[in-house]
Design a protein around this motif. Sequence first.
Motif, PDB file in Angstrom:
ATOM      1  N   HIS B 101       0.823  -1.212   0.000  1.00  0.00           N
ATOM      2  CA  HIS B 101       0.000   0.000   0.000  1.00  0.00           C
ATOM      3  C   HIS B 101       0.856   1.261   0.000  1.00  0.00           C
ATOM      4  O   HIS B 101       2.001   1.255   0.434  1.00  0.00           O
ATOM      5  N   ARG B 102       0.260   2.378  -0.443  1.00  0.00           N
ATOM      6  CA  ARG B 102       1.060   3.578  -0.698  1.00  0.00           C
ATOM      7  C   ARG B 102       1.586   4.255   0.568  1.00  0.00           C
ATOM      8  O   ARG B 102       2.623   4.907   0.513  1.00  0.00           O
ATOM      9  N   GLY B 103       0.881   4.133   1.696  1.00  0.00           N
ATOM     10  CA  GLY B 103       1.329   4.808   2.918  1.00  0.00           C
ATOM     11  C   GLY B 103       2.757   4.440   3.270  1.00  0.00           C
ATOM     12  O   GLY B 103       3.612   5.306   3.471  1.00  0.00           O
ATOM     13  N   ASP B 104       3.025   3.140   3.311  1.00  0.00           N
ATOM     14  CA  ASP B 104       4.370   2.667   3.655  1.00  0.00           C
ATOM     15  C   ASP B 104       5.391   3.031   2.575  1.00  0.00           C
ATOM     16  O   ASP B 104       6.523   3.395   2.875  1.00  0.00           O
ATOM     17  N   ALA B 105       4.992   2.918   1.314  1.00  0.00           N
ATOM     18  CA  ALA B 105       5.927   3.215   0.216  1.00  0.00           C
ATOM     19  C   ALA B 105       6.336   4.683   0.238  1.00  0.00           C
ATOM     20  O   ALA B 105       7.520   5.017   0.087  1.00  0.00           O
ATOM     21  N   PHE B 106       5.374   5.600   0.424  1.00  0.00           N
ATOM     22  CA  PHE B 106       5.672   7.037   0.484  1.00  0.00           C
ATOM     23  C   PHE B 106       6.558   7.360   1.684  1.00  0.00           C
ATOM     24  O   PHE B 106       7.579   8.045   1.549  1.00  0.00           O
ATOM     25  N   ALA B 107       6.143   6.877   2.864  1.00  0.00           N
ATOM     26  CA  ALA B 107       6.876   7.209   4.089  1.00  0.00           C
ATOM     27  C   ALA B 107       8.307   6.700   4.021  1.00  0.00           C
ATOM     28  O   ALA B 107       9.255   7.424   4.346  1.00  0.00           O
ATOM     29  N   ALA B 108       8.485   5.470   3.587  1.00  0.00           N
ATOM     30  CA  ALA B 108       9.833   4.883   3.538  1.00  0.00           C
ATOM     31  C   ALA B 108      10.725   5.636   2.558  1.00  0.00           C
ATOM     32  O   ALA B 108      11.906   5.882   2.822  1.00  0.00           O
ATOM     33  N   CYS B 109      10.175   6.026   1.413  1.00  0.00           N
ATOM     34  CA  CYS B 109      10.963   6.753   0.411  1.00  0.00           C
ATOM     35  C   CYS B 109      11.459   8.073   0.982  1.00  0.00           C
ATOM     36  O   CYS B 109      12.635   8.419   0.864  1.00  0.00           O
ATOM     37  N   GLU B 110      10.554   8.809   1.631  1.00  0.00           N
ATOM     38  CA  GLU B 110      10.925  10.105   2.208  1.00  0.00           C
ATOM     39  C   GLU B 110      11.942   9.928   3.334  1.00  0.00           C
ATOM     40  O   GLU B 110      12.914  10.675   3.432  1.00  0.00           O
ATOM     41  N   PHE B 111      11.695   8.924   4.187  1.00  0.00           N
ATOM     42  CA  PHE B 111      12.605   8.628   5.296  1.00  0.00           C
ATOM     43  C   PHE B 111      14.018   8.343   4.787  1.00  0.00           C
ATOM     44  O   PHE B 111      15.004   8.899   5.291  1.00  0.00           O
ATOM     45  N   ILE B 112      14.115   7.480   3.781  1.00  0.00           N
ATOM     46  CA  ILE B 112      15.436   7.110   3.253  1.00  0.00           C
ATOM     47  C   ILE B 112      16.164   8.344   2.730  1.00  0.00           C
ATOM     48  O   ILE B 112      17.346   8.559   2.995  1.00  0.00           O
ATOM     49  N   MET B 113      15.460   9.205   2.011  1.00  0.00           N
ATOM     50  CA  MET B 113      16.094  10.426   1.494  1.00  0.00           C
ATOM     51  C   MET B 113      16.527  11.348   2.629  1.00  0.00           C
ATOM     52  O   MET B 113      17.628  11.902   2.616  1.00  0.00           O
ATOM     53  N   ASP B 114      15.653  11.547   3.624  1.00  0.00           N
ATOM     54  CA  ASP B 114      15.975  12.452   4.729  1.00  0.00           C
ATOM     55  C   ASP B 114      17.197  11.954   5.506  1.00  0.00           C
ATOM     56  O   ASP B 114      18.050  12.743   5.903  1.00  0.00           O
ATOM     57  N   TYR B 115      17.298  10.645   5.701  1.00  0.00           N
ATOM     58  CA  TYR B 115      18.440  10.095   6.427  1.00  0.00           C
ATOM     59  C   TYR B 115      19.702  10.095   5.554  1.00  0.00           C
ATOM     60  O   TYR B 115      20.801  10.319   6.037  1.00  0.00           O
ATOM     61  N   LEU B 116      19.523   9.862   4.262  1.00  0.00           N
ATOM     62  CA  LEU B 116      20.660   9.905   3.331  1.00  0.00           C
ATOM     63  C   LEU B 116      21.301  11.288   3.361  1.00  0.00           C
ATOM     64  O   LEU B 116      22.526  11.423   3.405  1.00  0.00           O
ATOM     65  N   LYS B 117      20.464  12.318   3.376  1.00  0.00           N
ATOM     66  CA  LYS B 117      20.959  13.697   3.319  1.00  0.00           C
ATOM     67  C   LYS B 117      21.764  14.079   4.552  1.00  0.00           C
ATOM     68  O   LYS B 117      22.560  15.012   4.516  1.00  0.00           O
ATOM     69  N   THR B 118      21.532  13.393   5.658  1.00  0.00           N
ATOM     70  CA  THR B 118      22.181  13.790   6.912  1.00  0.00           C
ATOM     71  C   THR B 118      23.157  12.769   7.474  1.00  0.00           C
ATOM     72  O   THR B 118      23.930  13.099   8.367  1.00  0.00           O
ATOM     73  N   SER B 119      23.138  11.534   6.971  1.00  0.00           N
ATOM     74  CA  SER B 119      24.035  10.555   7.588  1.00  0.00           C
ATOM     75  C   SER B 119      24.785   9.649   6.608  1.00  0.00           C
ATOM     76  O   SER B 119      25.565   8.802   7.035  1.00  0.00           O
ATOM     77  N   ALA B 120      24.578   9.806   5.307  1.00  0.00           N
ATOM     78  CA  ALA B 120      25.343   8.993   4.352  1.00  0.00           C
ATOM     79  C   ALA B 120      26.554   9.807   3.897  1.00  0.00           C
ATOM     80  O   ALA B 120      26.400  10.957   3.489  1.00  0.00           O
ATOM     81  N   PRO B 121      27.760   9.240   3.971  1.00  0.00           N
ATOM     82  CA  PRO B 121      28.976  10.016   3.714  1.00  0.00           C
ATOM     83  C   PRO B 121      29.217  10.335   2.238  1.00  0.00           C
ATOM     84  O   PRO B 121      29.989   9.659   1.539  1.00  0.00           O
ATOM     85  N   PHE B 122      28.516  11.368   1.780  1.00  0.00           N
ATOM     86  CA  PHE B 122      28.704  11.929   0.449  1.00  0.00           C
ATOM     87  C   PHE B 122      28.918  13.429   0.647  1.00  0.00           C
ATOM     88  O   PHE B 122      28.376  14.027   1.576  1.00  0.00           O
ATOM     89  N   TRP B 123      29.695  14.033  -0.271  1.00  0.00           N
ATOM     90  CA  TRP B 123      29.958  15.473  -0.183  1.00  0.00           C
ATOM     91  C   TRP B 123      29.855  16.082  -1.566  1.00  0.00           C
ATOM     92  O   TRP B 123      30.322  15.515  -2.557  1.00  0.00           O
ATOM     93  N   LYS B 124      29.230  17.272  -1.623  1.00  0.00           N
ATOM     94  CA  LYS B 124      28.954  17.924  -2.898  1.00  0.00           C
ATOM     95  C   LYS B 124      29.744  19.223  -2.991  1.00  0.00           C
ATOM     96  O   LYS B 124      29.696  20.053  -2.082  1.00  0.00           O
ATOM     97  N   LYS B 125      30.485  19.383  -4.091  1.00  0.00           N
ATOM     98  CA  LYS B 125      31.180  20.646  -4.348  1.00  0.00           C
ATOM     99  C   LYS B 125      30.528  21.304  -5.547  1.00  0.00           C
ATOM    100  O   LYS B 125      30.389  20.706  -6.609  1.00  0.00           O
TER     101      LYS B 125
END
Lengths: 84, 155
Positions: B101-125
């Motif tokens: 169902h869409r509730g879980d799919a939407f929430a998980a997608c947003e969660f993964i992006m929000d955590y990626l932006k703050t805790s996955a070791p990537f750096w942008k120049k």
Amino acid sequence: MKIKLLYFGRPRDTLKRPGETADLPPGIATVAEMLAWLRQRGPEWQAELAENRVRCAVNQELGALTAPLHDGDEVAIFSPISGG
Amino acid sequence: MTISIQTSDFDVAAELAALRTGHAEAGALVSFVGLVRDFSEAGRVENIFLEHYPGMSEKALANIVAEANRRWQLLGVRVIHRVGELRPAEQIVLVATASAHRGDAFAACEFIMDYLKTSAPFWKKEQTAQGGHWLGTKESDIERARRWDGQGENR
């Protein structure tokens, strides 16, 4: 103790090195203390490794600068994360 | 394969098709694509350079996906993060989730992006007319990641 140091982001760019093996003098027990020792290398290090400018990971886990160090640890020093 | 870090571009349609395969029970597919914008606070962006921490970046993304799987009922997840030099309008990152169902799919997608932006070791120049500068973590991204504390954690 010997630490495998890696640099990423702005520090890597500015200090022009991807990493090094550091032989720390006795008395250094945390990442913060190691940064203070590295800052003594010169003005660029002083500016680049200021505590409010860098973050760290110890053995590939994000950590606070107060994280303790052990012989053989892999420590990465980097500017704040900005992926995605 | 759930997680890829690569220099080459990706085909969203092909990735979604692969994500659906073998999951006839999936009622929902959600995807997010992050793009290189042509303008930032520093002016017109000529290109960006993405760096990552080989070894840790794969693990960090795997941990984030594992956490998403703990919090929501997911049938599949796909994360692709490009590295190297990218130009405006290019694709940077894909996060796709499949669920009954869409509730879980939407929430998980947003969660993964929000955590990626703050805790996955990537750096942008960012390279602009003013020169190159390494971006920092945005306060708004830190706030977004914090929102997930305590949400769906006890599932």
